[in-house]
Every structure is written in structure tokens, then in C-alpha cells.
Enzyme design. Structure first.
Site, PDB file in Angstrom:
ATOM      1  N   ASN A  88     -36.639 -30.927  16.505  1.00  6.75           N
ATOM      2  CA  ASN A  88     -35.787 -30.247  15.539  1.00  6.75           C
ATOM      3  C   ASN A  88     -34.990 -29.105  16.138  1.00  6.75           C
ATOM      4  O   ASN A  88     -33.987 -28.675  15.576  1.00  6.75           O
ATOM      5  CB  ASN A  88     -36.624 -29.784  14.349  1.00  6.75           C
ATOM      6  CG  ASN A  88     -36.906 -30.949  13.440  1.00  6.75           C
ATOM      7  OD1 ASN A  88     -35.994 -31.511  12.849  1.00  6.75           O
ATOM      8  ND2 ASN A  88     -38.166 -31.347  13.382  1.00  6.75           N
TER       9      ASN A  88
ATOM     10  N   THR B 278     -37.178 -41.099  -2.022  1.00  9.84           N
ATOM     11  CA  THR B 278     -37.737 -41.383  -0.713  1.00  9.84           C
ATOM     12  C   THR B 278     -36.739 -40.986   0.343  1.00  9.84           C
ATOM     13  O   THR B 278     -35.665 -40.531   0.047  1.00  9.84           O
ATOM     14  CB  THR B 278     -37.971 -42.886  -0.540  1.00  9.84           C
ATOM     15  OG1 THR B 278     -36.708 -43.501  -0.271  1.00  9.84           O
ATOM     16  CG2 THR B 278     -38.581 -43.506  -1.762  1.00  9.84           C
TER      17      THR B 278
ATOM     18  N   GLU C 167     -41.958 -36.725  12.775  1.00  5.65           N
ATOM     19  CA  GLU C 167     -41.476 -36.102  14.010  1.00  5.65           C
ATOM     20  C   GLU C 167     -42.620 -35.434  14.754  1.00  5.65           C
ATOM     21  O   GLU C 167     -43.229 -34.491  14.254  1.00  5.65           O
ATOM     22  CB  GLU C 167     -40.343 -35.131  13.694  1.00  5.65           C
ATOM     23  CG  GLU C 167     -39.059 -35.889  13.352  1.00  5.65           C
ATOM     24  CD  GLU C 167     -37.950 -35.011  12.828  1.00  5.65           C
ATOM     25  OE1 GLU C 167     -36.823 -35.505  12.775  1.00  5.65           O
ATOM     26  OE2 GLU C 167     -38.202 -33.848  12.474  1.00  5.65           O
TER      27      GLU C 167
ATOM     28  N   THR D   8     -33.109 -42.786  12.715  1.00 11.46           N
ATOM     29  CA  THR D   8     -32.501 -41.578  13.312  1.00 11.46           C
ATOM     30  C   THR D   8     -33.484 -41.049  14.363  1.00 11.46           C
ATOM     31  O   THR D   8     -33.489 -41.514  15.486  1.00 11.46           O
ATOM     32  CB  THR D   8     -32.192 -40.506  12.239  1.00 11.46           C
ATOM     33  OG1 THR D   8     -33.349 -40.263  11.458  1.00 11.46           O
ATOM     34  CG2 THR D   8     -31.057 -40.959  11.364  1.00 11.46           C
TER      35      THR D   8
ATOM     36  N   LYS E 130     -36.697 -45.745   6.879  1.00  8.93           N
ATOM     37  CA  LYS E 130     -36.521 -44.809   7.993  1.00  8.93           C
ATOM     38  C   LYS E 130     -36.848 -43.420   7.495  1.00  8.93           C
ATOM     39  O   LYS E 130     -36.829 -43.158   6.288  1.00  8.93           O
ATOM     40  CB  LYS E 130     -35.094 -44.849   8.532  1.00  8.93           C
ATOM     41  CG  LYS E 130     -33.996 -44.402   7.609  1.00  8.93           C
ATOM     42  CD  LYS E 130     -33.750 -42.948   7.446  1.00  8.93           C
ATOM     43  CE  LYS E 130     -33.635 -42.216   8.743  1.00  8.93           C
ATOM     44  NZ  LYS E 130     -33.363 -40.752   8.456  1.00  8.93           N
TER      45      LYS E 130
END
Lengths: 403, 403
Positions: free
Chosen positions: B398, B190, B274, B153, B179
Site C-alpha cells: 500500500n 463486495t 494484501e 489488481t 477480485k
């Protein structure tokens, strides 16, 4: 940048309290960074401090001095938190108190020290004490607003609130100033806040009144979930004014004024939270008990994903739902959970409200002040806390803080 | 942007496992977003899922399907998490499973669904099922790397790790892909991770092996403290290969390989967190018990102030000290606390090490991989977790996620 209006009200002089503010050059030049409060003889004081186990040296010294004698002065510096410097930090704090005590002709223990700024560097004692005579010379009853500027660190605006009321035909004034924009998650204390009222109030009653006000104000805000090492909130009753006691008819008026001043200052800290663009009220209803309600509120208020979504004005209710889900409630019945954004119903029966339209959610998110209401359907307990969003500027401010 | 090298190893074909990946256009065009794993008859599987009370529809359906029969296929989509859509979401997940089951000629309950992406929107079932025939046509033993791309993603890189070992003269291969870059704070589960080994292993032993590996890998990472609604980690033993059981001499070799693959994938998720620019190992020593050790580690790993300081390469040890102080330990003796940044001693006896030089701290902070070691001096328990810094890009990613 700030989320909404920060109250910086006119702070009238108080009988029995003088305030002096100067530029001492503790960390940066040309910046008000040293404040002295001088209290009239006969003043009483109350205080609450951080519960961080690593409390800073000035907090340790202020607690010890309060236990030793009645405070007559508050000495506040910014630019250096005097935290993490070990026993040397305590010596530094005591040296500063002693220097001010000589100038004010009082016992060193009658001075309470407060520091805010960078953690882990030695306090520049000589710089600070060199500036003390000028600070004492600057003492004056109408020095409050300068002090509100003088205690700022990463704050973008001074925070000042005043209320007055009448006791026995005499006007009583309550002034308060506060600072704090990051490392904000007070735990039975606050960032730095200093309040005074020109009345005669016994110390135990004053302490109770302060704790009542703090519990519903400074202890209900969070910017980043990090409890400071230096939090402190002090309230002085100067003694120069009418007597007030819990059994007076005017006591509830005083308590209400104190509650309001503390709440406005606490909310001002959130509105001026580092990088804040949104002022967010998190309201949890229908919890089983107060602890559970606060856990859910904290899970929402500390979620970086929710905070960044608010920064982006994105009504990303899925992230709120996910935070509720990880808040550690046993036996949560999802189908009872409801979420509103201001007046807009978003989640019903644990899923998206069929009547919800994204345009309605976006209209709410365009506002600066937004309330997230979560109804858990598990009990009757309610809690309300305040926080802000997480923006680019939060990262910039905290990445650049020591540079 | 990523903190260090993300492992994307060559994933050789496994006996008994075929993988197909296509672009279904679930959220965006021209992006691999649909993956099918087809397992040989006789395969056994193990799985762990999120403990978020708001688990997503595919998690609910996958759990129910696992209880009903032996899985023969995994169906994974990105772009939509199918979370927060209520019972309609479960129907959507079941419809997708049924569509794949018709193509694979198996029971609908033999298909386990997994979704990741935006929370709170209905899964586009027609779009997904329309693409299923192409995904089934694409099934091939060497399709693993495409799948590593297909489950991404906000990940910037695919994450793929492979190990092989010999059992009874036969080479056994263990492949894993994962991922996850945000909403990462797995709780006994997870983000999405899929592993397979070409051996015959009974399901209970396989489940134990997976839980052992997950406890020390995926459950020891955090990016932002937000536990996802969709976390899942699945391991298949295809049955097409030598038999393995806990009493075999090769079992420890298998467990070690599984532990290593999970650890490398988990660390890859953090490295690709991120906006991550730093890979941070938080090591707590001398705690009274495991819970306390983890509390302190989490307080550090979740502190926005520490994470932004690391982003700025600022050895701001005062913020680490403050996080230790608010971690809720009773009777913490400050004078026993020690902190190292990599090999550099920073805090001794609860204060700055007199031998510490800022240049040494800054040399450590210039590295991509940094270990924070905190010795509490309270007991013998040790814990190690991994996290990353908090950067401008975290906020950007985000804030823009749904736009």
C-alpha cells in the site's frame, strides 16, 4: 524513528515532589523500569483512567485506593502491564503497594500502582519489591528526567514538558512526563502520564482542570485505534506553594499551562508512535455535530490505507475521500466536500480540484508535519485530532513485541 | 504470499454467457486489464453495490443503467477505479458503455460498467475503447478463467469457483469469479465479483438469492476495514437453461450452491488479502444481539495489534482481551468472558486459563488457518467473520501502490 522533534525539556525540581527511578529487572536487565513518586503530606491529586472494560489490575486498585484515602505515592513499573491476570493481578498490585507503604510509612491505600508492558503475564512481585528500597533511596526532587526514561516501553525517546508561572509573587512549576507509542487510542484517559505542580489546589478543582486538559490533548490522539487496558493520567498539586483556586486571577494561567503541557505530551506520544515517520493533524470542519466530526476524523486517522500512503509520501487523496464516504454520515452531499493537504487545495466539489497539481501535493507530503483538512459543508462543528503514519516499523515492532 | 489455498477451479462454459479478456494497457502494459461479459437476450441479473457515500462513477452509472433497462453486458477494467473524478468520471463511464453497445448492437444503458484500481485519476477512455473490438472478438463461452485473471489488481492469484446441480434433468452450472485484496470491508456489497448461472430465473428472485448469499459471505470479511468506493457483486441468470423459482424443489439447491460459491470467493479474497499469511476466523458467541456480536468481531478483526501478533505467530491473547474490552459493550461482566484459539482454551473467567500452556497456544499459531472464539456470556447471538493478519507486505504493497 520518530516524526519530528519529541519534547524532552529540562524538568526543574518541584517543591513537595520527589522521584526515584531504578533498574529492577522486571522484564529486561539494565533498563530503568521502576519509578516511585513521593508526594508531600497535604498534596492533592487528580486522575483519569482508561474506559476499556478490561481495565488492568493496577487501574482497578488505583481507583479503589483513590476512593479510600489521599494518595501519597505513585508506583510505576514497565515491562509488565499486570492486565488479564484476574483477581491474582489485583493481589499482586496490592502487595506492591503495601511493600512501598512500609518503606514510606504510609497506609497501603495511599500508594497508587501503575503498570505498562506485556499483557497477560503475572507481575513479578518479588523482583519488584526487592528493588523498592533502592527506589526509595533514590528519591530526590530533581529525579524527573530519570522517571521519564523509566516509564518508557516501545517509546524511542523520553517525553517531558515543563512550564512555570507566577502566583502571588511566587514561581510555580508544572512538570509532566508521558509514555506511550502503541495501543494508543485513549478514551477519556491517556497512556501513562504523570504531572505535578507545586501549588495548593483543592482536589475537585484539580480534577476539573485535568479533565479539561485531557479532553483536548490525550483524548484527541490515536496511533492504531487500540485503547489500552492501562491508560492513566495523574496530576498532583504538592501543596508546597501558593494557593490556587478557580476564582484566582492566576487560575486561567495555570489551566493554560496545564493544557499546553498535556497537549505537548500527547503530541509527543503521536510523534513517537510505533514506527511513525509523519505527524498528521486531521482537521474536520463544517460537521453537523461533534460526534459526526469525530467519526469522520477517526475514519481517516484509523485507515490503514491512508496511513500507509502517508508513510510512502503519496498524496493519495482518493483514499481520504473513500474514508470520508464510509464514515457513516446520513445524506452526505458529495459536491460540498473539500479536502486540503496543508495549504494545497486538492478536492473541491467532491472531486479533484482542476487547479491541483500532483507536484504541489507531493511537496506537502515531503514534510514531516502535515495537516489534512476536510470541510463537510454540513454545519459549523470543528474537531482536530492527531495521528501518525503506518510504516514497516509498526509491523516489525508489534510482531516482535513479545520475542 | 497468501494464507492457504486460493480456489481457482476449472470454470466450465455456461450456456448463454460469453466472456472476452484483453490487454488494453490501461495502467500497465502486458497485463490483462479489460473484460467483457456478454449475456444472452432474456438473461436476468441481480447486483449489490458499495454503500460508501463516495461511490465511484461506474457504480453510479451501473445503478442508473440497471434502473433503465435489462443488462446485456458487463464491462470491467482494472488499473483505474474511475472514482473521485466528479461528473467527468460519469461521462467517461457512459462513453465506454456506448462504445461497447455499438459493437454489441444494444442500448448503451444495457451495458454496466465496473472499474477497479487507482482512485482519483481520469479513466483513459480512448485506451479502453480502442481495445474494445479485440475484447468483443475474444468473446467465448470458455473465457471465464481469463476473466478471473483480467479483474485482478493487487491480488496474487485468480479466484474462481464453480458448482453444478441438476434441475428437471438438466445440468445447471454456476460460475463465479472475484477480485479484491485491499480496501476490503464490504458494506452490503463486495469487492468486484461476477457470477452467472445457466438457468431462467426472474430478476426479483435472483436479487433475493444474491442478497442472501452476500450477507453471509462478502459482507462477513474484512482485510483492513476500508470500504471501497467501487464494490460490486453481480449475478446473471442467462435464461438459457431450465426455469428456477423460489417455489421449485431445486431452489434450495441453487441457493446453497450460490451461498457456497460466494463464501468460497469471499474467503479467497481474505486468503489473498494484501500481505496475508494467516486466515483468521473470528467467531463471537453469547452476544446480546447481532449488532453487538458484529461490533466485537470487528474490534478484533480491525485491531492492528492483534493482526500483527498473528503475523508473528504470537498467541498474544491479551490484545484480544483488550479489543473485546473496547468494543463498546455496556455492563460487560469480565468474569464471563472466554477465549479459545482453535481448540485451545486460553481465557476463562476473564483471565488466563490456569490450564493454558504457552506451547499449546504457539502450536495453534503455527497454523495458517486459525479460529478465535470469544464467548461473551451475555446472550445467544453468534456471528462469524473472516480476516487476515497485518504483515510487512501489507505496508509495502500500500505504500508502493501508486509508484
Amino acid at each position: 524513528m520518530a516524526a519530528g522533534e519529541i519534547p524532552c525539556e529540562n524538568l526543574p525540581p518541584l517543591r513537595g515532589v520527589r522521584v526515584g527511578t531504578v533498574m529492577a529487572g522486571i522484564r529486561k536487565a539494565n533498563r530503568r523500569d521502576l519509578v516511585v513518586f513521593a508526594l508531600a503530606p497535604g498534596a492533592t491529586t487528580a486522575a483519569v483512567f482508561t474506559r476499556n472494560a478490561f481495565c488492568a489490575a493496577p487501574v482497578i486498585v488505583a481507583r479503589a485506593h483513590r476512593a479510600a484515602t489521599t494518595p501519597q505515592a505513585w508506583l510505576i513499573n514497565t515491562g509488565n502491564a499486570n492486565a488479564g491476570a484476574g483477581s491474582a493481578g489485583e493481589t499482586d498490585a496490592r502487595d506492591c503497594c503495601a511493600a512501598l507503604a512500609r518503606l514510606l510509612d504510609c497506609a497501603p491505600e495511599a500508594v497508587l500502582p501503575f503498570s505498562t508492558g506485556v499483557i497477560g503475564e503475572r507481575l513479578p512481585v518479588a523482583t519488584l519489591t526487592t528493588a523498592l528500597p533502592a527506589a526509595v533511596a533514590a528519591l530526590r526532587p530533581d529525579g524527573w528526567i530519570d522517571a521519564a526514561w523509566g516509564i518508557m516501553t516501545t517509546d524511542t525517546r523520553p517525553k517531558a514538558v515543563s512550564r512555570s508561572f507566577v502566583v502571588a509573587g511566587q514561581t510555580v512549576t508544572l512538570n509532566g512526563i508521558a509514555k506511550g507509542a502503541g495501543m494508543i487510542r485513549p478514551d477519556m484517559a491517556t497512556m501513562l502520564a504523570f504531572l505535578a505542580v507545586d501549588a495548593r489546589i483543592a482536589a475537585p478543582a484539580l480534577q476539573s482542570a485535568l479533565e479539561h486538559a485531557v479532553a483536548q490533548s490525550f483524548n484527541c490522539i490515536t496511533v492504531d485505534g487500540d485503547t489500552s487496558t492501562n491508560d492513566a493520567c495523574c496530576l498532583a498539586a504538592s501543596g508546597d506553594g501558593p494557593a490556587l483556586a478557580p476564582d484566582c486571577p492566576e487560575w486561567p494561567i495555570f489551566q493554560a499551562a496545564l493544557d499546553e503541557v498535556c497537549l505537548k505530551l500527547a503530541q509527543a506520544i503521536v510523534r513517537d508512535g510505533e514506527g511513525a515517520t509523519k505527524f498528521i493533524t486531521v482537521r474536520i470542519e463544517g460537521a453537523r455535530d461533534a460526534l459526526e466530526a469525530r467519526q469522520v476524523a477517526d475514519a481517516i486517522a484509523h485507515s490503514p490505507l491512508i496511513k500507509t500512503a502517508f508513510f510512502a509520501s503519496d498524496p493519495n487523496w482518493g483514499r481520504i475521500l473513500a474514508a470520508v464516504g464510509r464514515a457513516g454520515m446520513a445524506d452526505l452531499v458529495l459536491e460540498r466536500v473539500e479536502i486540503d493537504l496543508d495549504e494545497v487545495s486538492v478536492v473541491r466539489q467532491g472531486g479533484l480540484d482542476p487547479a491541483y497539481r500532483e507536484a504541489d501535493g507531493q511537496a506537502v507530503m515531503a514534510r514531516t508535519d502535515i495537516t489534512i483538512t476536510v470541510r463537510l459543508g454540513r454545519g459549523t462543528e470543528t474537531v482536530r485530532i492527531w495521528t501518525c503514519d503506518l510504516s514497516h516499523d509498526y509491523v516489525r515492532i508489534n510482531a516482535e513485541y513479545r520475542t
